[in-house]
Design a protein around this motif. Structure first.
Motif, PDB file in Angstrom:
ATOM      1  N   GLY A 194       0.806  -1.205   0.000  1.00 46.32           N
ATOM      2  CA  GLY A 194       0.000   0.000   0.000  1.00 46.32           C
ATOM      3  C   GLY A 194       0.842   1.260   0.000  1.00 46.32           C
ATOM      4  O   GLY A 194       2.058   1.213   0.247  1.00 46.32           O
ATOM      5  N   LEU A 195       0.199   2.360  -0.318  1.00 49.64           N
ATOM      6  CA  LEU A 195       0.863   3.663  -0.393  1.00 49.64           C
ATOM      7  C   LEU A 195       0.035   4.713   0.305  1.00 49.64           C
ATOM      8  O   LEU A 195      -1.207   4.685   0.247  1.00 49.64           O
ATOM      9  N   ALA A 246       3.754   7.245  15.264  1.00 50.66           N
ATOM     10  CA  ALA A 246       2.478   6.588  14.946  1.00 50.66           C
ATOM     11  C   ALA A 246       2.715   5.146  14.489  1.00 50.66           C
ATOM     12  O   ALA A 246       1.948   4.238  14.835  1.00 50.66           O
ATOM     13  N   VAL A 247       3.765   4.941  13.729  1.00 52.47           N
ATOM     14  CA  VAL A 247       4.095   3.587  13.265  1.00 52.47           C
ATOM     15  C   VAL A 247       4.459   2.699  14.455  1.00 52.47           C
ATOM     16  O   VAL A 247       4.028   1.536  14.533  1.00 52.47           O
ATOM     17  N   ALA A 248       5.238   3.251  15.373  1.00 53.50           N
ATOM     18  CA  ALA A 248       5.600   2.489  16.573  1.00 53.50           C
ATOM     19  C   ALA A 248       4.356   2.123  17.372  1.00 53.50           C
ATOM     20  O   ALA A 248       4.213   0.988  17.843  1.00 53.50           O
ATOM     21  N   ALA A 249       3.449   3.093  17.500  1.00 52.31           N
ATOM     22  CA  ALA A 249       2.223   2.851  18.265  1.00 52.31           C
ATOM     23  C   ALA A 249       1.363   1.775  17.607  1.00 52.31           C
ATOM     24  O   ALA A 249       0.638   1.037  18.297  1.00 52.31           O
ATOM     25  N   ALA A 250       1.456   1.678  16.290  1.00 50.12           N
ATOM     26  CA  ALA A 250       0.675   0.671  15.563  1.00 50.12           C
ATOM     27  C   ALA A 250       1.365  -0.695  15.574  1.00 50.12           C
ATOM     28  O   ALA A 250       0.835  -1.666  15.031  1.00 50.12           O
ATOM     29  N   GLY A 251       2.559  -0.753  16.139  1.00 50.01           N
ATOM     30  CA  GLY A 251       3.258  -2.026  16.255  1.00 50.01           C
ATOM     31  C   GLY A 251       3.900  -2.506  14.964  1.00 50.01           C
ATOM     32  O   GLY A 251       4.053  -3.712  14.757  1.00 50.01           O
ATOM     33  N   LYS A 252       4.283  -1.590  14.109  1.00 47.48           N
ATOM     34  CA  LYS A 252       4.902  -1.960  12.829  1.00 47.48           C
ATOM     35  C   LYS A 252       6.406  -1.670  12.883  1.00 47.48           C
ATOM     36  O   LYS A 252       6.865  -0.787  13.607  1.00 47.48           O
ATOM     37  N   HIS A 253       7.137  -2.395  12.057  1.00 41.97           N
ATOM     38  CA  HIS A 253       8.561  -2.094  11.869  1.00 41.97           C
ATOM     39  C   HIS A 253       8.677  -0.852  10.983  1.00 41.97           C
ATOM     40  O   HIS A 253       7.789  -0.566  10.172  1.00 41.97           O
ATOM     41  N   GLU A 272      -4.597   9.088   4.352  1.00 43.39           N
ATOM     42  CA  GLU A 272      -4.530   9.105   5.817  1.00 43.39           C
ATOM     43  C   GLU A 272      -3.660   7.951   6.321  1.00 43.39           C
ATOM     44  O   GLU A 272      -3.975   6.778   6.093  1.00 43.39           O
ATOM     45  N   LEU A 273      -2.607   8.283   7.022  1.00 43.87           N
ATOM     46  CA  LEU A 273      -1.729   7.251   7.571  1.00 43.87           C
ATOM     47  C   LEU A 273      -2.472   6.387   8.586  1.00 43.87           C
ATOM     48  O   LEU A 273      -2.317   5.156   8.610  1.00 43.87           O
ATOM     49  N   THR A 274      -3.288   7.040   9.417  1.00 46.88           N
ATOM     50  CA  THR A 274      -3.990   6.317  10.480  1.00 46.88           C
ATOM     51  C   THR A 274      -4.827   5.180   9.905  1.00 46.88           C
ATOM     52  O   THR A 274      -4.847   4.066  10.437  1.00 46.88           O
ATOM     53  N   ALA A 275      -5.487   5.464   8.814  1.00 48.80           N
ATOM     54  CA  ALA A 275      -6.317   4.431   8.180  1.00 48.80           C
ATOM     55  C   ALA A 275      -5.452   3.310   7.635  1.00 48.80           C
ATOM     56  O   ALA A 275      -5.740   2.120   7.832  1.00 48.80           O
ATOM     57  N   ALA A 276      -4.367   3.675   6.964  1.00 49.01           N
ATOM     58  CA  ALA A 276      -3.528   2.654   6.324  1.00 49.01           C
ATOM     59  C   ALA A 276      -2.870   1.733   7.350  1.00 49.01           C
ATOM     60  O   ALA A 276      -2.649   0.549   7.080  1.00 49.01           O
ATOM     61  N   LEU A 277      -2.583   2.291   8.512  1.00 44.82           N
ATOM     62  CA  LEU A 277      -1.928   1.461   9.535  1.00 44.82           C
ATOM     63  C   LEU A 277      -2.862   0.385  10.097  1.00 44.82           C
ATOM     64  O   LEU A 277      -2.421  -0.522  10.807  1.00 44.82           O
ATOM     65  N   THR A 278      -4.146   0.484   9.793  1.00 46.91           N
ATOM     66  CA  THR A 278      -5.091  -0.552  10.255  1.00 46.91           C
ATOM     67  C   THR A 278      -5.254  -1.667   9.228  1.00 46.91           C
ATOM     68  O   THR A 278      -5.892  -2.675   9.531  1.00 46.91           O
ATOM     69  N   TRP A 279      -4.670  -1.482   8.055  1.00 43.54           N
ATOM     70  CA  TRP A 279      -4.801  -2.536   7.041  1.00 43.54           C
ATOM     71  C   TRP A 279      -4.090  -3.789   7.552  1.00 43.54           C
ATOM     72  O   TRP A 279      -2.905  -3.737   7.953  1.00 43.54           O
TER      73      TRP A 279
END
Lengths: 322, 332
Positions: free
Chosen positions: B31-32, B83-90, B55-62
């Protein structure tokens, strides 16, 4: 033809540039003839005796015993300023080993003596006479890169004994002077870093960050690394300049022009064309003829201003004005 | 199973990361995100029609997103990264890690509290020349490295006055934008702790610039070493491309001078260089990041990123003051 007396066979530490460089160059130059030798103060005299024997000329106890026109001075650095001043006052032209004196104050005093004497004093800033550097200087002067705004230089030798004074005093003079000649600009401020990377006796490496007039900046690195295979002790392993200008860039590799020779036993670089000391004597000869040498005591004053500002910077840890 | 990667920011550097993803068998673009919808849609369309959003917030839920590559303007790195850290992503974030030391430290701290990997795109560590120098040093070829000179010089490459890079508030200035590449690389080579930076900058292309398109940065190290770095987008002719490397060590020296890699092409339009083919640094960087996610050693740690930001900030302050700036001042 000018009659030359070789005065002194010493320098910084174990240097003897008279025997290695100046004497042989005078010997073969068509406008000069060596008429005698004279050891400098505190010298054992053996090098002078050897030179006198080889050249078949008299060895004098003191230069005032000899009849000559030009003195080639390579006495030890602590005695250099006094001897040069005496020679100028005696009405002699002088070719002087570098650095011209041990301090800026001494250099300025020599400049005064030279002005009063009406004689020619040429400090041995011979690297600016290198064929590549002369061409580069001419190219810059012709506007080939537009207005220069930055310069970078590296002057690195490998092996040999580190100068007891440190290589800031011994070697940095060369690239500082080359850039002075190339740009026609004086250094206004210096920030320096140094190190003892290859010996423990004295600083063998220095990086100089220079500010010039008109906002031009530059960096010079100078050092004496440990020995390198296929390089004679004290031989240059890097000698180059980069000048960035408003309309172009000039890259100068002053290890050229040379032949690269590879054999089963070694690889070596052989210079092409006249050496810089030969060219230095040409400068001296023309200077004697015209009274205006291309390399003058003012150049020595400038380089010493830079070196002493660098020494202050090394002590203070901050940039220092020249 | 491949790692699903979301790319945030659809500029030209994102294309380099996406090309690396395309070549990887271990990760793929899923995704982009770009704040400009047309740009996000166009980029997604040209890369296989992957999902996109503004929206980054939306994409981080994919659910297919496991990791994120951030290629946005520099001043946004910290907020997006947190925000990426909070979403648990690398996270692989373009350099600089942030435009201020406090932001860089905050981002590093957020990842330190997770088991996710944060890596900074100091891509020159992954270029062939950068690795070759490091390998030679680690092999002991020159003994203890004590001095480095690195120049990366070129002509103007940025678009026009609308470029965010020219806005120091967004880019952090050139020391942060490109200077960190060199500051990080020489520090990695010398493997020593920087203690101060003395820098000079020049606005060569236009006096009205608010960033310095030419940088001259001198780093002093704890154990007496020194590095001289030059970074330029100011040289003329604009086609000038010059990289020069020297590293001196206690037992020898190594160098790759400007003609040490490229061929020279003489054509009707003049002379130009033709660099030798080699590995894709972005691909090497990606694989290193994936290795770290799999439990290996990252090419760059968060601490490397913080230190590079600190040196970049010190360089900018040094240019402004005309004096050397200590890292202690910047990090305090």
């Amino acid at each position: 033809m000018s009659r030359v007396l070789l005065v002194g066979f010493a320098g910084i530490g174990g240097q003897d540039h008279q025997t290695a460089m100046y004497g042989p160059a005078f010997e073969k130059h068509p406008e000069f003839t060596v008429v005698g030798v004279c050891a400098g103060p505190d010298e054992p005299g053996s090098a002078a005796k050897t030179a006198a024997g080889r050249l078949d000329v008299p060895q004098y106890e003191s230069f005032d015993q000899a009849d000559f026109d030009v003195a080639s001075v390579a006495v030890g650095l602590p005695h250099r300023a006094a001897i040069i001043t005496q020679l100028l006052r005696a009405g002699k032209h002088v070719l002087a080993d570098k650095p011209l004196a041990a301090s800026l104050a001494e250099t300025e005093a020599i400049a005064e003596a030279a002005a009063l004497s009406k004689r020619v004093l040429v400090p041995a800033h011979h690297q600016r006479l290198h064929g590549s550097i002369r061409s580069a200087t001419a190219a810059l002067g012709a506007g080939r890169v537009g207005l220069p705004w930055n310069v970078q230089a590296d002057f690195l030798v490998a092996g040999g004994d580190v100068a007891p004074t440190g290589e800031l005093v011994n070697l940095a003079l060369y690239p500082v002077d080359v850039l002075h000649a190339m740009l026609g600009l004086s250094v206004t401020r210096v920030f320096a870093r140094s190190g003892r990377y290859w010996n423990s006796e004295a600083d063998d490496f220095v990086a100089l960050m220079l500010d010039y007039a008109h906002g031009v900046t530059g960096t010079i690195t100078v050092g004496r690394t440990g020995a390198a295979r296929d390089t004679q002790p004290g031989g240059l392993t890097k000698h180059r300049y980069r000048v960035s200008g408003s309309h172009g860039v000039l890259l100068v590799d002053a290890l050229k022009p040379a032949l690269d020779l590879h054999t089963a036993d070694a690889q070596e670089r052989r210079w092409i064309g006249p050496g810089t000391i030969d060219a230095l004597l040409d400068v001296l000869h023309r200077g004697i003829q015209t009274g205006l040498p291309d390399i003058a005591v003012t150049d020595a004053v400038h380089t010493h201003q830079v070196i002493e500002a660098a020494e202050r910077s090394l002590r203070s840890g901050a940039p220092e004005r020249t | 199973m491949t790692l699903g990667v979301l790319v945030v920011g659809a500029g030209f550097i994102a294309d380099e990361h996406i090309r690396a993803l395309s070549a990887s068998g271990r990760a793929s673009l899923v995704g982009l995100v770009d704040t400009v919808a047309d740009r996000a849609a166009a980029s997604a369309g040209s890369h296989g029609g992957v999902r996109w959003d503004t929206e980054l917030t939306a994409a981080l839920t994919w659910p297919e997103v496991d990791a994120v590559v951030v290629c946005t303007p520099n001043d946004s790195h910290a907020e997006i990264g947190i925000a990426v850290a909070a979403a648990g992503k690398h996270l692989l974030v373009e350099k600089p890690l942030a435009t201020t030391v406090s932001d860089a430290q905050a981002l590093a701290a957020h990842f330190a509290a997770t088991d996710r990997v944060l890596s900074v795109a100091h891509t020159h560590r992954c270029y062939d020349y950068g690795r070759a120098v490091k390998d030679a040093i680690e092999d002991g070829a020159i003994g203890r490295p004590v001095f480095a000179r690195l120049a990366i010089l070129g002509g103007w490459i940025w678009p026009d006055w609308r470029s965010w890079i020219l806005d120091p508030a967004r880019s952090g200035g050139h020391s942060l934008h490109n200077g960190v590449h060199l500051l990080d690389l020489v520090t990695w080579w010398l493997d020593d702790q920087p203690i101060s930076v003395f820098a000079r900058g020049r606005k060569q292309t236009a006096a009205e610039l608010e960033i310095y398109d030419y940088l001259e940065m001198v780093v002093s190290y704890e154990n007496g070493g020194t590095a001289v770095c030059e970074m330029s987008r100011a040289h003329r002719p604009g086609s000038f491309a010059h990289r020069d490397v020297s590293v001196y060590g206690s037992d020898g020296t190594l160098a790759q001078e400007w003609d040490g890699e490229s061929s020279l092409l003489f054509s009707e339009s003049g002379a130009s260089t033709v660099p030798a083919a080699g590995r894709n640094g972005f691909a090497v960087q990606l694989e290193s990041w994936l290795d770290a996610i799999a439990g290996g050693q990252p090419a760059t740690s968060p601490q490397d990123g913080v230190l590079a930001v600190a040196m970049g900030v010190a360089a900018e302050r040094s240019i402004a003051s005309g004096e050397p700036i200590t890292l202690a001042e910047v990090l305090s």
